[in-house]
Design a protein around this motif. Structure first.
Motif, PDB file in Angstrom:
ATOM      1  N   ALA A 342     -10.388  -9.809   3.467  1.00 46.94           N
ATOM      2  CA  ALA A 342     -11.512 -10.233   4.309  1.00 46.94           C
ATOM      3  C   ALA A 342     -11.577  -9.494   5.642  1.00 46.94           C
ATOM      4  N   GLY A 343     -10.749  -8.466   5.797  1.00 48.73           N
ATOM      5  CA  GLY A 343     -10.812  -7.679   7.022  1.00 48.73           C
ATOM      6  C   GLY A 343     -10.026  -8.243   8.186  1.00 48.73           C
ATOM      7  N   TYR A 344      -9.078  -9.158   7.934  1.00 43.47           N
ATOM      8  CA  TYR A 344      -8.268  -9.735   9.005  1.00 43.47           C
ATOM      9  C   TYR A 344      -6.838  -9.200   8.930  1.00 43.47           C
ATOM     10  N   PRO A 345      -6.091  -9.249  10.032  1.00 43.78           N
ATOM     11  CA  PRO A 345      -4.745  -8.665  10.054  1.00 43.78           C
ATOM     12  C   PRO A 345      -3.824  -9.275   9.002  1.00 43.78           C
ATOM     13  N   VAL A 346      -2.991  -8.435   8.424  1.00 44.51           N
ATOM     14  CA  VAL A 346      -1.998  -8.879   7.442  1.00 44.51           C
ATOM     15  C   VAL A 346      -0.720  -9.268   8.167  1.00 44.51           C
ATOM     16  N   ARG A 347      -0.190 -10.444   7.862  1.00 43.92           N
ATOM     17  CA  ARG A 347       1.014 -10.952   8.523  1.00 43.92           C
ATOM     18  C   ARG A 347       1.953 -11.575   7.489  1.00 43.92           C
ATOM     19  N   TYR A 348       3.242 -11.585   7.833  1.00 43.47           N
ATOM     20  CA  TYR A 348       4.294 -12.267   7.074  1.00 43.47           C
ATOM     21  C   TYR A 348       4.389 -11.738   5.636  1.00 43.47           C
ATOM     22  N   VAL A 349       4.436 -10.398   5.539  1.00 44.41           N
ATOM     23  CA  VAL A 349       4.535  -9.726   4.240  1.00 44.41           C
ATOM     24  C   VAL A 349       5.643  -8.680   4.312  1.00 44.41           C
ATOM     25  N   LYS A 350       6.396  -8.574   3.226  1.00 43.79           N
ATOM     26  CA  LYS A 350       7.398  -7.517   3.093  1.00 43.79           C
ATOM     27  C   LYS A 350       6.955  -6.561   1.999  1.00 43.79           C
ATOM     28  N   ALA A 351       6.957  -5.258   2.289  1.00 45.73           N
ATOM     29  CA  ALA A 351       6.589  -4.237   1.313  1.00 45.73           C
ATOM     30  C   ALA A 351       7.832  -3.440   0.938  1.00 45.73           C
ATOM     31  N   ILE A 352       8.086  -3.302  -0.374  1.00 44.25           N
ATOM     32  CA  ILE A 352       9.263  -2.578  -0.867  1.00 44.25           C
ATOM     33  C   ILE A 352       8.796  -1.467  -1.800  1.00 44.25           C
ATOM     34  N   VAL A 353       9.083  -0.228  -1.455  1.00 38.14           N
ATOM     35  CA  VAL A 353       8.810   0.878  -2.366  1.00 38.14           C
ATOM     36  C   VAL A 353      10.071   1.077  -3.209  1.00 38.14           C
ATOM     37  N   PHE A 354       9.913   0.999  -4.553  1.00 41.40           N
ATOM     38  CA  PHE A 354      11.099   1.029  -5.416  1.00 41.40           C
ATOM     39  C   PHE A 354      11.093   2.179  -6.413  1.00 41.40           C
ATOM     40  N   ASP A 355       9.994   2.920  -6.514  1.00 47.14           N
ATOM     41  CA  ASP A 355       9.967   4.067  -7.433  1.00 47.14           C
ATOM     42  C   ASP A 355       8.740   4.907  -7.112  1.00 47.14           C
ATOM     43  N   GLY A 356       8.623   6.045  -7.794  1.00 51.27           N
ATOM     44  CA  GLY A 356       7.462   6.899  -7.581  1.00 51.27           C
ATOM     45  C   GLY A 356       7.689   8.272  -8.168  1.00 51.27           C
ATOM     46  N   LYS A 357       6.741   9.130  -7.949  1.00 51.59           N
ATOM     47  CA  LYS A 357       6.840  10.501  -8.438  1.00 51.59           C
ATOM     48  C   LYS A 357       6.271  11.444  -7.381  1.00 51.59           C
ATOM     49  N   MET A 358       6.835  12.658  -7.386  1.00 51.36           N
ATOM     50  CA  MET A 358       6.294  13.669  -6.478  1.00 51.36           C
ATOM     51  C   MET A 358       6.254  15.017  -7.193  1.00 51.36           C
ATOM     52  N   HIS A 359       5.448  15.906  -6.658  1.00 54.03           N
ATOM     53  CA  HIS A 359       5.261  17.227  -7.243  1.00 54.03           C
ATOM     54  C   HIS A 359       5.894  18.255  -6.307  1.00 54.03           C
ATOM     55  N   PRO A 360       6.605  19.228  -6.854  1.00 57.37           N
ATOM     56  CA  PRO A 360       7.299  20.189  -5.978  1.00 57.37           C
ATOM     57  C   PRO A 360       6.360  21.014  -5.095  1.00 57.37           C
ATOM     58  N   VAL A 361       5.097  21.147  -5.490  1.00 60.00           N
ATOM     59  CA  VAL A 361       4.149  21.958  -4.712  1.00 60.00           C
ATOM     60  C   VAL A 361       3.066  21.103  -4.056  1.00 60.00           C
ATOM     61  N   ASP A 362       2.464  20.190  -4.816  1.00 64.96           N
ATOM     62  CA  ASP A 362       1.270  19.478  -4.351  1.00 64.96           C
ATOM     63  C   ASP A 362       1.565  18.216  -3.541  1.00 64.96           C
ATOM     64  N   SER A 363       2.783  17.720  -3.565  1.00 62.05           N
ATOM     65  CA  SER A 363       3.084  16.507  -2.796  1.00 62.05           C
ATOM     66  C   SER A 363       3.089  16.820  -1.296  1.00 62.05           C
ATOM     67  N   LYS A 364       2.317  16.000  -0.554  1.00 62.40           N
ATOM     68  CA  LYS A 364       2.184  16.189   0.891  1.00 62.40           C
ATOM     69  C   LYS A 364       2.220  14.838   1.590  1.00 62.40           C
TER      70      LYS A 364
END
Length: 484
Positions: A342-364
């Motif tokens: 709804a466009g209001y500030p986000v509060r009391y949240v934890k974000a965890i990045v646990f995996d992903g992929k990257m490219h040796p050339v195109d990742s920026k």
């Protein structure tokens, strides 16, 4: 105030006019009683003016014989300067009003002790710096009357002080205590301000600061999350007077009801995967983020100082390099202020990045910022998102005959009544009410009580918005976004 008079009244049930005057004199001048004579006066029709002047002479203690409440530090223990407040003692003055117009600022002060002359230098204890007074004046209507000196009890006016504001203490440099300030009520009415022109926008901050310095019950601030300029005061009339004064000083302002400062949060854990892939003629962009969101504890009871956001890295095996984890966090934090549902500030949240992929050339860096934003929004939407609304503690004082109307009105505002009591023939209701339901309560209370009701309001905590009301808020936000 006089035991002999009390005994005579109990015996005869009558007192002479002189005896009543003597008893009232003792009550009004005594430090242990709080008797205050009330007189009805109309200056424009010259009704009751002479009795008022007689009462001032008869019942008000001379300034030289009064004690003065002071404190060694703001908010500290109260001490008293005992009389007499003679000319030979260090000067002590309190600034009770400042008037600012397009010609400058006039500072009104009450001298409690000692004496001062034109061009004297006093020390501003609040700002910890000296102020040279310049010419002294008294005000009679619109006329500024020069005076050579002020003595204890005098009210004087000084022009063009540098940093002295309403509520400050001015004193001889040898004096180290503050005059105790009166207690002002918290603001109960707010408006959002909209400057009419670009020129008004440039001058608005300076003018509002000047008005707030002159009036301790007037406050303004820039709300970064709501992107609004908020002006707070004691009621609609108070705000209207301030707006008209700003216009006389050259700033045109329109007003509206402020947005309610809702907050967005989640109720359960959820995960999402977002891949950003962009291929053009040259180098492309690639980033894939696997992210999980979890709810953090919200402030409750004494535990008010809790984190509003946390970010954690659980990536193993180098699926995403550390610099791109930082890019992911940067992308996630970009969403916190703009919100998700709804466009209001986000509060009391934890974000965890646990995996992903990257490219040796195109990742920026930019690719993982975009992927971080996208994965956070997707996970947030699946984690039971809810809106939180501010809950205010309200204390309403009304005549006893209006108690039923107040109780019924509180129920229509989703209020929870905490208690009721009676004090000096008036009923007091204490309740918890959502801010969204009480933004214009001063107007409604005046209508219900014919102007005889008053209330105070202070922030208490945030609570979850009911589902039906949340759906309406989200729908309105989506419609507004489509229109824009």
């Amino acid at each position: 105030s006089d035991n002999a008079l009390m005994e005579k009244y109990f015996e005869t049930e009558t007192l002479s006019e002189d005896e009543i005057r003597r008893g009232l004199l003792g009550a009004t001048r005594s430090e242990g009683t709080k008797a205050v004579p009330v007189l009805t006066v109309s200056a424009t029709h010259s009704i009751g003016v002479l009795p008022l002047l007689d009462a001032l002479v008869s019942f008000v203690m001379p300034p030289s014989e009064r004690r003065v409440a002071v404190e060694s530090e703001r908010g500290g223990d109260v001490e008293y300067l005992e009389p007499p407040q003679a000319d030979g003692t260090p000067a002590v003055a309190y600034v009770f009003h400042s008037h600012t117009d397009k010609y400058g600022t006039l500072t009104y002060l009450r001298l409690f002790r000692g004496s001062i002359k034109g061009n004297d230098t006093l020390y501003n204890l609040d700002m910890e710096q000296e102020e040279r007074l310049g010419n002294l004046m008294t005000i009679r209507g619109d006329a500024q009357i020069p005076v050579e000196a002020l003595h204890a009890g005098d009210i004087g006016v000084v022009a063009k002080l540098r940093d002295t504001r309403t509520g400050h203490t001015l004193a001889s440099k040898s004096f180290k205590q503050f005059v105790k300030r009166p207690l002002f009520s918290m603001p109960v009415y707010a408006v959002a301000l909209h400057p009419r022109t670009q020129s008004d926008s440039a001058k608005m901050g300076e003018i509002l600061t000047g008005l707030s310095n002159a009036d301790p019950t007037l406050h303004w601030y820039q709300d970064g999350t709501l992107k609004q300029t908020i002006l707070e005061g004691s009621g609609g009339t108070h705000i209207d007077v301030a707006i008209r004064r700003a216009e006389r000083m050259g700033v045109g302002l329109d007003t509206s009801v402020p947005k309610v400062p809702y907050q967005e949060t989640v109720t359960r854990s959820a995960s999402a995967v977002y891949r950003h892939k962009k291929q053009t003629g040259g180098a492309g962009q690639f980033g894939e983020v696997h992210l999980r969101v979890e709810p953090l504890p919200t402030p409750t009871g004494e535990a008010q100082d809790v984190p509003t956001f946390e970010f954690a890295n659980e990536v193993v095996g180098g699926a995403i390099s550390q610099p791109f984890v930082g890019s992911t966090e940067k992308g996630v934090r970009q969403v916190l202020d703009e919100g998700v549902i709804a466009g209001y500030p986000v509060r009391y949240v934890k974000a965890i990045v646990f995996d992903g992929k990257m490219h040796p050339v195109d990742s920026k860096d930019i690719a993982f910022q975009i992927a971080g934003r996208g994965s956070f929004k997707d996970a947030f939407g699946q984690a039971g998102p809810v809106l939180l609304e501010p809950i205010m503690k309200v204390r309403v004082t009304v005549p006893e005959e209006n108690m039923g109307d107040i109780m019924g009105d509180m129920n229509t505002r989703r209020g929870r009544v905490l208690g009721m009591e009676t004090e000096a023939g008036r009923s007091i209701v204490t309740a918890e009410v959502p801010l969204a339901e009480i933004q214009r309560y001063s107007n409604d209370l005046r209508s219900m009580t014919a102007g005889r009701g008053v209330f105070t309001m202070e922030f208490l905590r945030y609570e979850r918005v009911p589902a039906q009301i949340q759906a309406d808020i989200v729908a309105k936000s989506a419609k507004k976004e489509e229109e824009e």
